[in-house]
Design a protein around this motif. Structure first.
Motif, short mmCIF file in Angstrom:
data_model
loop_
_atom_site.label_atom_id
_atom_site.label_comp_id
_atom_site.label_asym_id
_atom_site.label_seq_id
_atom_site.Cartn_x
_atom_site.Cartn_y
_atom_site.Cartn_z
N ARG A 298 -4.77 14.75 -0.54
CA ARG A 298 -4.77 13.20 -0.87
C ARG A 298 -4.55 12.43 0.70
NH1 ARG A 298 -1.85 12.54 -6.58
NH2 ARG A 298 -3.15 13.99 -7.62
N ARG B 206 -4.84 20.46 -5.62
CA ARG B 206 -4.84 19.20 -4.92
C ARG B 206 -3.36 18.46 -5.00
NH1 ARG B 206 -8.12 18.45 -9.72
NH2 ARG B 206 -6.35 17.28 -10.60
N TRP C 177 -13.22 9.78 -6.06
CA TRP C 177 -12.09 10.74 -6.29
C TRP C 177 -12.20 11.20 -7.73
CZ3 TRP C 177 -8.68 13.22 -3.45
CH2 TRP C 177 -7.48 13.92 -4.39
N TYR D 201 -7.72 11.80 2.40
CA TYR D 201 -8.55 11.10 1.76
C TYR D 201 -8.07 9.50 1.72
CZ TYR D 201 -11.42 9.43 -2.07
OH TYR D 201 -12.59 8.71 -2.79
N LEU D 202 -7.01 9.39 1.69
CA LEU D 202 -6.61 7.85 1.63
C LEU D 202 -6.63 7.49 3.24
CD1 LEU D 202 -4.80 5.84 0.32
CD2 LEU D 202 -2.63 6.82 1.34
#
Length: 123
Positions: free
Chosen positions: A55, A50, A99, A58-59
């Motif tokens: 990220r 990860r 998350w 996802y953001l």
């Protein structure tokens, strides 16, 4: 007297939707790739997999969903400040919970392998 905006933010609604869908598909593809990579080399901790590569999409997906939600509320006549004050906490809370669940599932896979996710085995 009621106030209706001259032009509802249809562009923001479509832009948020497209950002969420495209970032979501990129997030899913990267997640699948990381799980395949972990299956090839199970000694690598999943927590190391990860990173920014996971990220960032996802953001972007979270920002797209928040924009879509706020623009959708504005289309139904809510003022911009009210739509943003509802959409922001709702989006951040939901994104945080998703998350957190994703990290729990990844930790569970790391400890017990993919067999630990099989819910039918407990019957």
């Amino acid at each position: 007297m009621y106030y209706f905006p001259d032009q509802p933010p249809f562009f923001l609604l479509i832009a948020g939707f497209l950002a969420a869908v495209t970032s979501g598909s990129a997030f899913a593809a990267i997640l699948k790739q990381l799980v395949r990579q972990w299956l090839v080399d199970p000694e690598t901790p999943i927590s190391e997999l990860r990173g920014v590569a996971l990220r960032l999409p996802y953001l972007a997906m979270v920002i797209g969903v928040g924009l879509f939600l706020a623009a959708g509320m504005q289309i139904f006549g809510f003022p911009g400040w009210f739509a943003a004050s509802i959409a922001l906490p709702l989006t951040v809370l939901t994104a945080g919970l998703v998350w957190w669940q994703l990290t729990n599932v990844m930790r569970q896979i790391e400890q017990g392998g993919l067999k630990s996710l099989d819910l039918d085995s407990f019957v």
